[in-house]
Design a protein around this motif. Structure first.
Motif, PDB file in Angstrom:
ATOM      1  N   TRP A 193       0.873  -1.165   0.000  1.00 26.86           N
ATOM      2  CA  TRP A 193       0.000   0.000   0.000  1.00 26.86           C
ATOM      3  C   TRP A 193       0.909   1.214   0.000  1.00 26.86           C
ATOM      4  O   TRP A 193       1.413   1.557   1.036  1.00 26.86           O
ATOM      5  CB  TRP A 193      -0.888  -0.065   1.235  1.00 26.86           C
ATOM      6  N   ASP A 208      -2.457  -0.527  -5.139  1.00 25.05           N
ATOM      7  CA  ASP A 208      -3.401  -0.262  -4.047  1.00 25.05           C
ATOM      8  C   ASP A 208      -4.021   1.125  -4.288  1.00 25.05           C
ATOM      9  O   ASP A 208      -3.757   1.772  -5.325  1.00 25.05           O
ATOM     10  CB  ASP A 208      -2.645  -0.376  -2.707  1.00 25.05           C
ATOM     11  N   ILE A 209      -4.786   1.629  -3.331  1.00 22.34           N
ATOM     12  CA  ILE A 209      -5.679   2.779  -3.567  1.00 22.34           C
ATOM     13  C   ILE A 209      -5.062   4.040  -4.190  1.00 22.34           C
ATOM     14  O   ILE A 209      -5.793   4.840  -4.749  1.00 22.34           O
ATOM     15  CB  ILE A 209      -6.420   3.182  -2.270  1.00 22.34           C
ATOM     16  N   TRP A 248     -12.396   5.586   1.970  1.00 21.48           N
ATOM     17  CA  TRP A 248     -11.218   6.337   1.475  1.00 21.48           C
ATOM     18  C   TRP A 248     -11.596   7.603   0.698  1.00 21.48           C
ATOM     19  O   TRP A 248     -10.999   8.663   0.925  1.00 21.48           O
ATOM     20  CB  TRP A 248     -10.322   5.466   0.585  1.00 21.48           C
ATOM     21  N   TRP A 280      -9.025  -6.808  -7.204  1.00 19.83           N
ATOM     22  CA  TRP A 280      -8.864  -7.003  -5.766  1.00 19.83           C
ATOM     23  C   TRP A 280      -9.997  -6.244  -5.070  1.00 19.83           C
ATOM     24  O   TRP A 280      -9.984  -5.017  -5.048  1.00 19.83           O
ATOM     25  CB  TRP A 280      -7.472  -6.470  -5.412  1.00 19.83           C
ATOM     26  N   ARG A 328     -11.740  -9.684   0.217  1.00 21.39           N
ATOM     27  CA  ARG A 328     -11.508  -9.750   1.659  1.00 21.39           C
ATOM     28  C   ARG A 328     -12.731 -10.330   2.377  1.00 21.39           C
ATOM     29  O   ARG A 328     -12.600 -11.147   3.261  1.00 21.39           O
ATOM     30  CB  ARG A 328     -11.179  -8.359   2.208  1.00 21.39           C
ATOM     31  N   TRP A 378      -8.029 -13.543   0.865  1.00 16.37           N
ATOM     32  CA  TRP A 378      -6.867 -13.405   1.760  1.00 16.37           C
ATOM     33  C   TRP A 378      -7.361 -12.970   3.134  1.00 16.37           C
ATOM     34  O   TRP A 378      -8.476 -12.469   3.261  1.00 16.37           O
ATOM     35  CB  TRP A 378      -5.830 -12.454   1.152  1.00 16.37           C
ATOM     36  N   ASP A 412      -6.070  -7.784   7.266  1.00 23.35           N
ATOM     37  CA  ASP A 412      -4.966  -6.971   7.801  1.00 23.35           C
ATOM     38  C   ASP A 412      -4.303  -7.626   8.998  1.00 23.35           C
ATOM     39  O   ASP A 412      -4.531  -7.253  10.160  1.00 23.35           O
ATOM     40  CB  ASP A 412      -5.492  -5.583   8.153  1.00 23.35           C
TER      41      ASP A 412
HETATM   42  C1  GLC Z   1      -7.385  -2.404   3.717  1.00 21.16           C
HETATM   43  C2  GLC Z   1      -6.908  -3.702   3.084  1.00 21.16           C
HETATM   44  C3  GLC Z   1      -5.434  -3.596   2.778  1.00 21.16           C
HETATM   45  C4  GLC Z   1      -5.197  -2.405   1.862  1.00 21.16           C
HETATM   46  C5  GLC Z   1      -5.724  -1.134   2.504  1.00 21.16           C
HETATM   47  C6  GLC Z   1      -5.645   0.068   1.575  1.00 21.16           C
HETATM   48  O1  GLC Z   1      -6.808  -2.222   4.948  1.00 21.16           O
HETATM   49  O2  GLC Z   1      -7.174  -4.800   3.906  1.00 21.16           O
HETATM   50  O3  GLC Z   1      -4.964  -4.780   2.198  1.00 21.16           O
HETATM   51  O4  GLC Z   1      -3.840  -2.272   1.599  1.00 21.16           O
HETATM   52  O5  GLC Z   1      -7.084  -1.314   2.876  1.00 21.16           O
HETATM   53  O6  GLC Z   1      -6.380  -0.135   0.443  1.00 21.16           O
END
Ligand code: GLC
Length: 816
Positions: free
Chosen positions: A271, A299-300, A373, A407, A468, A481, A484
Motif C-alpha cells: 500500500w 493499491d488505492i 477512502w 482485488w 476480503r 486473503w 490486515d
Molecule cells: C485495507 C486492506 C489492505 C489495503 C488497505 C488500503 O486495509 O485490507 O490490504 O492495503 O485497505 O487499500
C-alpha cells in the motif's frame, strides 16, 4: 360492557403471549406428518419441519413457526436437482424412521427430535433431548447432543484448528491488526465439520443473519448453532470421510473454478506502489535479480481521489502504455476496487449509479452514504441484479487498458466507524431486506458482480478476483486473503490456522499477507513467511502504507538469496500445485490441508495446525518461532522422504527435524511422482520442457495422475485438457514406471521427460524404455544434451532418465 370485557381479555391474551415469547420456545411434539416426493413435512405442536432428502448422504432440515415456509431462496446453495433417492418411511412404532442407502434419520415423536445414524446403527448426530430446535422472538437455534466430538471449519477463524470448547459468530468485520482470538473477522462460512467416533459429518447452516456457534463453550450438554433472525435451515452431510463431506458441500455451494495459472505465481503488493516509475523500478528489479514474479498490485493510490475505475493522471499518466510494457515483461497488474462510489456530482460512475438506481437506501428512500477512502460514498446494492451487472461492466475501461487482476476490498461492508446502519435497505433480488440480512452477503455478491462482469468483458479468459469479505459460495468467484494481519510470529502461525479453516470450508484459494501487513517484519520473520507462502495456495506479500520496504530483496543479501530460492521453488513446483488446484476445482479437495483431512482415524492429527499437507503428497512443517533451527514434526502412518536430504522416515513417529534459516522442513509421501519444471521468471514464460518427474519409490504399486491445460482459457471445459496417469511398481529387483495420457484433447508442447528416481542405492543392470534398452551416458550434462539415456548419481542416490514424451504410453523398467 361486553365490549370492554372482550378487549380487556384480548389485551390480557396478547400481553401473556408477549411475556411467554420472551423466553425460548421449542417445537413440541409430532402431531402428524406427510410425505410429498422427496420431502417429509412434519407437523409439531408449535412448529413445522420440512425434511428434504437430497441424496443418500444429504438431508436438508427446515423449521418454521409460521404457517408456511418462506419462499425458497439462497445466495449460497446452487440449484439442486431433485433427488431420485428412494427412501422408505417406517410408520409403525413410535419414532418415524427415514432411511436411505447411507443414512437413517429417526424422528422421535414426543418431543420431536432428530437423530442421524449410519446403516450399521451407529449414532452420528442427535438433537439435544431437552431442546432440539427452538426460537426466541426472531432468533432461531438448534441444539445437538455433545459427546467427545471435534469441530472444524467455519471458514476464516482465529484460534485453533479444532473448534471444540469455543464460541464463534458470523458478522463480516474489518479489524485491522486483529488479535489471535478476534472473532468475527472478514468472512462468514456457517459450515462446520464434526468428527464423532471416527465418523465425520458436516452441517451447513444457510442463514446470512448474524449467527452463532457454540461447540461446547461453558457447557458439557450440547453444541448449538443459531442466528439472530431468518430461518432454521440447515443441510446435514454424512461422510464418514471428510473428503466425501467436502465434495458434497462443494456440490451444494459451488467450487473454486480453475484460476488463471499465473495467479499461482508469486504476487507482490504494498500500500501502495506509485507513481509509474516506482512500479517500473519494482518490475525491473524482479527481472534483473531473476526473482520470479507474476503479479504486481496497485493499491488505492493509483486512483484519482480514490474514485474507483479511474487513474490518477499525475501518478499514472499513460496506464495503457505502462500495462503493455509490464505485460511484455511477463507481469500481470491487479488493482484494488472498493465498493464505495464517491459522492461527487462530476464523477461519471456516481452519476450512472444515481440514474440507474443502483445504490443502497434508507427506508425513507433517501440514499445511504457512509465514509470510506474517498470520503462520503454511496454503495452499490449488489443484491440487485441490475446493480451487479452495472458494476461488473464498470471493469470495461481497466480491462481494455490491460488490467488482469481485481482485488475487492472493504466489502464487509466496512465504513469509517463500522458498517452500515441496520435499517439500510437492499433489493434482495426483489424481495426487499435490511442490512441485518444482507451484511454477510455483501462481499459474496460484490465478488460475483466482479467475476461475472470480468468474464463477460474478457470472454474465454479465467478472471482472477481476490476478495476480503465473503460468505459460503464465494469460492465460485474469488480467492480470499485473511485481511490486515500483523508482522509477528504469532500471526505467521495464526495464518496457518486461518487458511486451514478456510480450506476445510470450501475456500481453497487462500493465503495471508506474507511478511504481515501491519508493522514491519524482521528479516528472519520475512524469510520464514516466504518459506511458508511458497506452500500456501495464494502467495502474496503485502504491507501497510508507510511501512519499510517488504520485497524479497529488502533484508540484505543473505535473506535475499534464501527468499529467491523459495520463490524459485514455487515455480519449480508449479505443475504439482496446479494439479492440486485442478483437484480442488472438481472435488473441492483442499489444496492446503490439515493432517486430519487425510488421517481422520489418527487421533494425533485431531488438532494439529502447525503442519499441513499441500495437495496429496507434500508435508510442510513451517518454522513459526523466532531463532528456531529445529522443530518437532509428526509423521502419520506412511513412509516419507525428506525433500532436502531424501532421508526415509517411517511413520507414525514424531521427530525433531533440523530447520536452519535456509530450510523449511518438507517431506514427500513415498510412492509420489512429483511433477516439476525448470525455474521460470513467470508462469508460462517458456514451455514445460522438460517435464521433470521426481519419483519417490515405495514397495508395491502406487498410482497418481497429472492434469494440464492451457492455464488461461475455459477451453478445458470443452475437453481441452490432458490427464496423464502414472503407475509405479516397485520390488527389490525392479522398478517399473508407466505414464500414459488417458484423457483430454489438449496436446502439451513437444517435450522430454526428465525422470529422477530417488533413493536408488545401486547402479541398475538394465534400463528399458518401451521394451528397448536405454543407453547409459557418462555425465548429467551429456544426458541433458542427448535426446534419451540414463545416468546414475551415486552421491545423491538419484537415477536420472531422459526420453521424449511421445504422447503415447511410456514404460520404463529399471532392473537391478
Ligand atoms: C485495507 C486492506 C489492505 C489495503 C488497505 C488500503 O486495509 O485490507 O490490504 O492495503 O485497505 O487499500
Amino acid at each position: 360492557m361486553n365490549k370492554i370485557l372482550f378487549f380487556s381479555f384480548l389485551f390480557f391474551i396478547l400481553f401473556a403471549a408477549k411475556i411467554f415469547s420472551s423466553g425460548f420456545q421449542f417445537i413440541g411434539d409430532v402431531t402428524s406428518y406427510i410425505k410429498k416426493g422427496n420431502i417429509v413435512e412434519i407437523h409439531c405442536t408449535n412448529a413445522k419441519l420440512q425434511i428434504t432428502i437430497l441424496a443418500n448422504d444429504l438431508f436438508r432440515i427446515q423449521m418454521t413457526n409460521d404457517l408456511e415456509f418462506p419462499i425458497d431462496h439462497s445466495y449460497s446453495v446452487l440449484p439442486i436437482q431433485k433427488s431420485p433417492t428412494i427412501f422408505p418411511i417406517e410408520k409403525k412404532g413410535d419414532p418415524i424412521k427415514i432411511s436411505t442407502n447411507e443414512l437413517v434419520l429417526i424422528v422421535q415423536r414426543s418431543p420431536c427430535r432428530l437423530a442421524f445414524y449410519d446403516k450399521a446403527g451407529n449414532l452420528i448426530c442427535k438433537d439435544h433431548d431437552s431442546y432440539g430446535m427452538g426460537w426466541q422472538g426472531a432468533k432461531v437455534c438448534c441444539w445437538k447432543e455433545l459427546h467427545d466430538e471435534a469441530f472444524y471449519g467455519l471458514g476464516e477463524k482465529t484460534r485453533g484448528l479444532n473448534k471444540r470448547g469455543n464460541v464463534y459468530s458470523m458478522w463480516n468485520s474489518d479489524f485491522p491488526g486483529y488479535t489471535a482470538t478476534q472473532d468475527p473477522l472478514y468472512q462468514s462460512h456457517p459450515f462446520f465439520l464434526s468428527l464423532y467416533q471416527g465418523r465425520g459429518f458436516g452441517i451447513f447452516f444457510d442463514n446470512s443473519y448474524r449467527s452463532h456457534f457454540n461447540f461446547g463453550a461453558g457447557t458439557d450438554q450440547f453444541f448449538s448453532f443459531g442466528a439472530a433472525d431468518g430461518e432454521m435451515d440447515y443441510y446435514f452431510i454424512y461422510g464418514p470421510g471428510f473428503k466425501k463431506v467436502l465434495e458434497r458441500y462443494g456440490e451444494l455451494v459451488g467450487r473454486q473454478p480453475l484460476p488463471p495459472k499465473w495467479s499461482l505465481g508469486y504476487q507482490q503488493c504494498r500500500w501502495s506502489y506509485y507513481p509509474e516509475s516506482e512500479v517500473m523500478t519494482l518490475a525491473n528489479t524482479f527481472r534483473n535479480k531473476e526473482i520470479p514474479c507474476d503479479v504486481i498490485y496497485l493499491d488505492i493510490h493509483y486512483m484519482d481521489g480514490y474514485r474507483v475505475f479511474t487513474w490518477d493522471e499525475h501518478r499514472f499518466p499513460q496506464p495503457k502504455q505502462m500495462l503493455d510494457n509490464l505485460k511484455n515483461m511477463g507481469f500481470k497488474i491487479a488493482v484494488i476496487i472498493d465498493p464505495g462510489i464517491k459522492v461527487d456530482a462530476d464523477y461519471k460512475f456516481y452519476q450512472e449509479g444515481i440514474a440507474g438506481d443502483y445504490f443502497c437506501k434508507y427506508p425513507d428512500g433517501s440514499l445511504y452514504q457512509g465514509q470510506v477512502w474517498p470520503g462520503w460514498c454511496h454503495f452499490p446494492d449488489f443484491s440487485k441484479q441490475s446493480a451487479r451487472d452495472w458494476f461488473g461492466n464498470l471493469y470495461r475501461g481497466i480491462i481494455d487498458e490491460g488490467v488482469m487482476g481485481f482485488w475487492n476490498d472493504m466489502n464487509e461492508p466496512a465504513t469509517w466507524g463500522g458498517t452500515f446502519p441496520d435499517i439500510v435497505q437492499f433489493d434482495d433480488e426483489g424481495r426487499g431486506a435490511d442490512h441485518l440480512k444482507m451484511h454477510n452477503l455483501y462481499g459474496l455478491l460484490m465478488a460475483q458482480s466482479t467475476y461475472e462482469g470480468v468474464k463477460k468483458l474478457r470472454p474465454n479468459q479465467r478472471p482472477f478476483v481476490l476478495t476480503r469479505a465473503g460468505f459460503a459460495g464465494v469460492q465460485r468467484y474469488s480467492a480470499v486473503w485473511t485481511g490486515d494481519n500483523v508482522s509477528s510470529w504469532e500471526h505467521l502461525k495464526l495464518s496457518i490456522n486461518m487458511c486451514l479453516g478456510l480450506s476445510l470450508s470450501g475456500i481453497n484459494f487462500c493465503g495471508a499477507d506474507v511478511g504481515g501487513f501491519m508493522g514491519a517484519p524482521t528479516p528472519e520473520l520475512f524469510t520464514r513467511w516466504i518459506q511458508l507462502g511458497t506452500f500456501t495456495p495464494l502467495f502474496r506479500a503485502h504491507t501497510h502504507y508507510g511501512s519499510p520496504d517488504q520485497e524479497p530483496w529488502s533484508f540484505g543479501d543473505e535473506y535475499e538469496a534464501i527468499n529467491k530460492k523459495y520463490i524459485q521453488l514455487r515455480y519449480q513446483l508449479m505443475p504439482y500445485i496446479y494439479n492440486a488446484f485442478y483437484q480442488s476445482s472438481v472435488a473441492s479437495t483442499p489444496i492446503m490441508r490439515p493432517l486430519i483431512y487425510n488421517y481422520q482415524n489418527d487421533p494425533r492429527t485431531m488438532g494439529m495446525d502447525d503442519q499441513f499437507l499441500l495437495g496429496d503428497n507434500l508435508l510442510i512443517a513451517p518454522v513459526y518461532q523466532e531463532n528456531q533451527t529445529a522443530r518437532k514434526v509428526y509423521f502419520p502412518a506412511e513412509e516419507w522422504y525428506d525433500f532436502w536430504t531424501d532421508e526415509k522416515i517411517v511413520g507414525p513417529i514424531e521427530k525433531l527435524v533440523d530447520a536452519p534459516l535456509e530450510k523449511i522442513p518438507v517431506f514427500i509421501k513415498a510412492g509420489t511422482v512429483l511433477p516439476r519444471q525448470e525455474v521460470m521468471q513467470y508462469v508460462s514464460e517458456t514451455k514445460l520442457d522438460p517435464l521433470i518427474l521426481h519419483i519417490y519409490p515405495k514397495s508395491g504399486v502406487s498410482q497418481d495422475s497429472f492434469y494440464e491445460d492451457d492455464g488461461i482459457s475455459f477451453d478445458y471445459i470443452k475437453g481441452m485438457y490432458c490427464t496423464t496417469a502414472f503407475e509405479l511398481s516397485v520390488d527389490q529387483k525392479q522398478l517399473t514406471f508407466i505414464s500414459d495420457r488417458i484423457a483430454g484433447k489438449f496436446l502439451p508442447a513437444d517435450r522430454s521427460y526428465l525422470t529422477k528416481i530417488h533413493a536408488v542405492n545401486q547402479i541398475p543392470r538394465l534400463v528399458k524404455l518401451n521394451d528397448k534398452r536405454l543407453i547409459k551416458v557418462t555425465s548429467m550434462d551429456q544426458l541433458l544434451e542427448n535426446e534419451q539415456g540414463w545416468n546414475f548419481q551415486p552421491e545423491y542416490e538419484v537415477l536420472n532418465l531422459k526420453y521424449p514424451d511421445t504422447g503415447k504410453q511410456m514404460k520404463l523398467e529399471v532392473i537391478f
